[in-house]
Design a protein around this motif. Structure first.
Motif, mmCIF file in Angstrom:
data_model
loop_
_atom_site.group_PDB
_atom_site.id
_atom_site.type_symbol
_atom_site.label_atom_id
_atom_site.label_comp_id
_atom_site.label_asym_id
_atom_site.label_seq_id
_atom_site.Cartn_x
_atom_site.Cartn_y
_atom_site.Cartn_z
ATOM 1 N N GLN A 73 0.830 -1.213 0.000
ATOM 2 C CA GLN A 73 0.000 0.000 0.000
ATOM 3 C C GLN A 73 0.859 1.256 0.000
ATOM 4 O OE1 GLN A 73 -3.181 0.384 -0.355
ATOM 5 N NE2 GLN A 73 -3.860 -1.724 -0.177
ATOM 6 N N ASN A 74 2.124 1.122 0.376
ATOM 7 C CA ASN A 74 3.003 2.282 0.506
ATOM 8 C C ASN A 74 3.698 2.579 -0.818
ATOM 9 O OD1 ASN A 74 3.083 2.879 3.656
ATOM 10 N ND2 ASN A 74 3.002 0.652 3.360
ATOM 11 N N VAL A 75 2.899 3.114 -1.732
ATOM 12 C CA VAL A 75 3.351 3.458 -3.077
ATOM 13 C C VAL A 75 2.789 4.832 -3.415
ATOM 14 C CG1 VAL A 75 3.209 2.843 -5.532
ATOM 15 C CG2 VAL A 75 3.445 1.040 -3.808
ATOM 16 N N ARG A 76 3.572 5.645 -4.082
ATOM 17 C CA ARG A 76 3.105 6.983 -4.462
ATOM 18 C C ARG A 76 1.825 6.878 -5.286
ATOM 19 N NH1 ARG A 76 3.100 10.986 -8.346
ATOM 20 N NH2 ARG A 76 3.971 13.040 -7.771
ATOM 21 N N GLY A 77 0.788 7.568 -4.835
ATOM 22 C CA GLY A 77 -0.468 7.606 -5.565
ATOM 23 C C GLY A 77 -1.407 6.453 -5.288
ATOM 24 N N LYS A 78 -0.951 5.423 -4.552
ATOM 25 C CA LYS A 78 -1.833 4.312 -4.226
ATOM 26 C C LYS A 78 -2.632 4.668 -2.976
ATOM 27 C CE LYS A 78 -2.008 -0.699 -3.951
ATOM 28 N NZ LYS A 78 -1.242 -1.971 -4.057
ATOM 29 N N THR A 79 -3.897 4.340 -2.983
ATOM 30 C CA THR A 79 -4.759 4.772 -1.884
ATOM 31 C C THR A 79 -5.692 3.655 -1.441
ATOM 32 O OG1 THR A 79 -6.464 5.617 -3.394
ATOM 33 C CG2 THR A 79 -4.744 7.162 -2.690
ATOM 34 N N THR A 80 -6.210 3.826 -0.251
ATOM 35 C CA THR A 80 -7.266 2.972 0.271
ATOM 36 C C THR A 80 -8.162 3.847 1.141
ATOM 37 O OG1 THR A 80 -7.734 0.871 1.392
ATOM 38 C CG2 THR A 80 -6.001 2.256 2.349
ATOM 39 N N ALA A 81 -9.219 3.282 1.678
ATOM 40 C CA ALA A 81 -10.176 4.081 2.452
ATOM 41 C C ALA A 81 -9.479 4.774 3.619
ATOM 42 C CB ALA A 81 -11.301 3.193 2.963
ATOM 43 N N GLY A 82 -9.635 6.089 3.687
ATOM 44 C CA GLY A 82 -8.991 6.879 4.721
ATOM 45 C C GLY A 82 -9.810 6.941 5.992
ATOM 46 N N PRO A 83 -9.254 7.566 7.028
ATOM 47 C CA PRO A 83 -9.994 7.720 8.277
ATOM 48 C C PRO A 83 -11.337 8.404 8.051
ATOM 49 C CG PRO A 83 -7.706 8.410 8.540
ATOM 50 C CD PRO A 83 -7.921 8.193 7.081
ATOM 51 N N TYR A 84 -12.358 7.886 8.686
ATOM 52 C CA TYR A 84 -13.728 8.412 8.655
ATOM 53 C C TYR A 84 -14.460 8.128 7.346
ATOM 54 C CZ TYR A 84 -11.525 10.896 12.495
ATOM 55 O OH TYR A 84 -10.800 11.194 13.627
ATOM 56 N N SER A 85 -13.786 7.505 6.379
ATOM 57 C CA SER A 85 -14.466 7.173 5.131
ATOM 58 C C SER A 85 -15.559 6.149 5.386
ATOM 59 C CB SER A 85 -13.472 6.619 4.107
ATOM 60 O OG SER A 85 -14.152 6.198 2.927
ATOM 61 N N VAL A 86 -16.697 6.352 4.728
ATOM 62 C CA VAL A 86 -17.783 5.372 4.754
ATOM 63 C C VAL A 86 -17.416 4.243 3.789
ATOM 64 C CG1 VAL A 86 -20.268 5.025 4.415
ATOM 65 C CG2 VAL A 86 -19.412 7.234 5.234
ATOM 66 N N ARG A 87 -17.850 3.041 4.102
ATOM 67 C CA ARG A 87 -17.618 1.903 3.215
ATOM 68 C C ARG A 87 -18.939 1.472 2.588
ATOM 69 N NH1 ARG A 87 -12.676 -0.302 3.828
ATOM 70 N NH2 ARG A 87 -13.044 -0.726 1.615
ATOM 71 N N PRO A 88 -18.926 1.075 1.325
ATOM 72 C CA PRO A 88 -20.168 0.779 0.598
ATOM 73 C C PRO A 88 -20.656 -0.650 0.808
ATOM 74 C CG PRO A 88 -18.301 0.622 -0.889
ATOM 75 C CD PRO A 88 -17.744 1.055 0.432
ATOM 76 N N ILE A 89 -20.916 -0.994 2.061
ATOM 77 C CA ILE A 89 -21.424 -2.317 2.384
ATOM 78 C C ILE A 89 -22.533 -2.180 3.436
ATOM 79 C CG2 ILE A 89 -19.332 -3.621 1.805
ATOM 80 C CD1 ILE A 89 -18.438 -3.477 4.657
ATOM 81 N N ARG A 90 -23.190 -3.291 3.711
ATOM 82 C CA ARG A 90 -24.320 -3.274 4.643
ATOM 83 C C ARG A 90 -23.927 -2.698 5.997
ATOM 84 N NH1 ARG A 90 -26.751 -6.568 8.394
ATOM 85 N NH2 ARG A 90 -25.041 -8.086 8.304
ATOM 86 N N ARG A 91 -24.801 -1.976 6.632
ATOM 87 C CA ARG A 91 -24.635 -1.266 7.903
ATOM 88 C C ARG A 91 -23.966 0.094 7.732
ATOM 89 N NH1 ARG A 91 -24.715 -3.313 12.982
ATOM 90 N NH2 ARG A 91 -22.689 -2.406 13.523
ATOM 91 N N ALA A 92 -23.449 0.403 6.548
ATOM 92 C CA ALA A 92 -22.739 1.671 6.316
ATOM 93 C C ALA A 92 -21.640 1.883 7.349
ATOM 94 C CB ALA A 92 -23.728 2.851 6.326
ATOM 95 N N PRO A 93 -20.710 0.917 7.467
ATOM 96 C CA PRO A 93 -19.615 1.080 8.425
ATOM 97 C C PRO A 93 -18.632 2.134 7.956
ATOM 98 C CG PRO A 93 -19.246 -0.868 7.095
ATOM 99 C CD PRO A 93 -20.603 -0.336 6.707
ATOM 100 N N VAL A 94 -17.814 2.614 8.885
ATOM 101 C CA VAL A 94 -16.828 3.649 8.574
ATOM 102 C C VAL A 94 -15.468 3.219 9.100
ATOM 103 C CG1 VAL A 94 -18.578 5.453 8.649
ATOM 104 C CG2 VAL A 94 -17.260 4.933 10.699
ATOM 105 N N SER A 95 -14.435 3.830 8.538
ATOM 106 C CA SER A 95 -13.076 3.578 8.999
ATOM 107 C C SER A 95 -12.822 4.452 10.216
ATOM 108 C CB SER A 95 -12.080 3.894 7.880
ATOM 109 O OG SER A 95 -10.760 3.610 8.281
ATOM 110 N N ALA A 96 -12.843 3.832 11.388
ATOM 111 C CA ALA A 96 -12.861 4.579 12.649
ATOM 112 C C ALA A 96 -11.533 4.497 13.391
ATOM 113 C CB ALA A 96 -13.971 4.045 13.557
#
Length: 359
Positions: A242-265
């Motif tokens: 994941q530690n590559v210039r320009g590579k990304t993943t869900a950041g803090p507080y981002s909502v995830r598009p799955i059931r329950r609408a969980p977030v990155s907490a």
């Protein structure tokens, strides 16, 4: 966290007639507020906008001046989605952006920067459910200020496995005189953000995370893998790539598009053993949690840590250099809560009530 700016809204008129938000002088027209984005839970576009508005005092300091990759879901999570790096042609002029001219594309890629609450609300209205920030900022994009330790469970691995590996990672960081800041991914895993001085390349931060992964594998070889091929993985994959210039993943507080609408907490280390499920925190309960625990990532934005020197040479890791003068490792540790032994070390002790089961 800083106080949210004043937000005024015109009354919502009958369906299909947009509301208009005035945020710091920016007029944002909100459309289709009644559209259901999470069919199983009933959460609407209005709920998504409300959530991102409420967490923006915590979110904006982290994503400011970071290029963002957005993931819009125009018809909700049951419909098609896409990753968007280039800002749309209809993006308001007042939204800050940055062009990555090194991108392998004519003219580069013009990324949105989430530098204020108005931009965050505009992105939510665009149904950008997920927000993926870079690990570096635009004034020095080649040098990250965070190394990310991504703990990704393979098929068959459990949430308890993830938690056990996370606490081993914490211990390994402690042994190197480093502080990490854990957060749920909002899906099945845990991310550990390690603030680092902005003098290391992505190659160096990647080597550091790989080194942590190898050390974790030595501790619990039955649980940890560095195998890239998904079909061959067992246990918890430490994704150092994941530690590559320009590579990304869900950041803090981002909502995830799955059931329950969980977030990155963001989490405290001491509460990890008692969190009963990886999706414990959602758009429904995270705002109240933030009001109770505050900004757990604030110390990370002030901390500049040295990576262990053996990352750049053969040999086993040693303790890194002294902590940053402005924020000491002790101060940061106090902010993230007291430390506890790993679940393996706690064998035989009665389990504590699970906070996740109450959510």
């Amino acid at each position: 966290a800083s106080a949210a700016p004043a937000v005024s809204a015109a009354p919502v008129k009958p369906a299909r007639v947009p509301a208009v938000l005035d945020i710091d002088g920016h007029q944002i027209k909100l459309t289709n507020l009644e559209k259901v984005l999470f069919p199983e839970d009933g959460y609407t576009k209005a709920d998504l906008i409300r959530y991102y508005t409420e967490v923006s005092p915590y979110l904006v300091p982290f994503i400011t001046d970071r290029p963002l990759t957005l993931k819009p879901f125009p018809d909700g999570i049951a419909g098609p989605s896409f990753y968007q790096k280039d800002k749309p042609g209809f993006t308001p002029r007042w939204i800050a952006s940055w062009t990555d001219t090194s991108a392998d594309r004519a003219g580069g890629i013009d990324y949105i920067l989430g530098n204020d609450i108005a931009t965050v609300v505009w992105m939510a209205n665009y149904t950008a459910i997920e927000i993926h920030p870079w690990l570096s900022r635009v004034d020095d994009p080649d040098h990250p200020d965070f190394a990310m330790i991504d703990l990704d469970p393979a098929t068959g691995a459990t949430w308890d496995d993830v938690k056990e590996v996370a606490l081993v990672v914490r211990d390994l960081l402690e042994a190197r005189d480093l502080v990490g800041f854990p957060k749920t991914t909002g899906s099945r895993g845990i991310h550990v953000l390690v603030p680092i001085a902005r003098r290391y390349t992505f190659e160096q931060s990647r080597a550091f995370v790989e080194d942590i992964g190898k050390a974790a594998r030595e501790r619990i070889p039955e649980l940890v893998t560095l195998t890239f091929a998904k079909k061959a993985r067992r246990g918890i994959y430490v994704d150092y790539l994941q530690n590559v210039r320009g590579k990304t993943t869900a950041g803090p507080y981002s909502v995830r598009p799955i059931r329950r609408a969980p977030v990155s907490a963001p989490l405290r280390w001491d509460e990890i053993p008692s969190i009963g499920r990886p999706d414990a925190f959602t758009i429904a309960n995270l705002p109240s949690r933030l009001a109770a625990v505050g900004d757990l990532l604030a110390p990370a934005l002030r901390l500049r840590q040295k990576l262990p020197k053996p990352v750049f040479a053969a040999g086993r890791p040693k303790n890194g250099g002294p902590p940053n003068k402005k924020t000491t490792r002790k101060q940061a540790t106090q902010t993230t809560g007291p430390q506890q032994s790993t679940p393996r070390a706690q064998a035989g002790r009665p389990s504590r009530p699970c906070c996740g089961s109450r959510l």
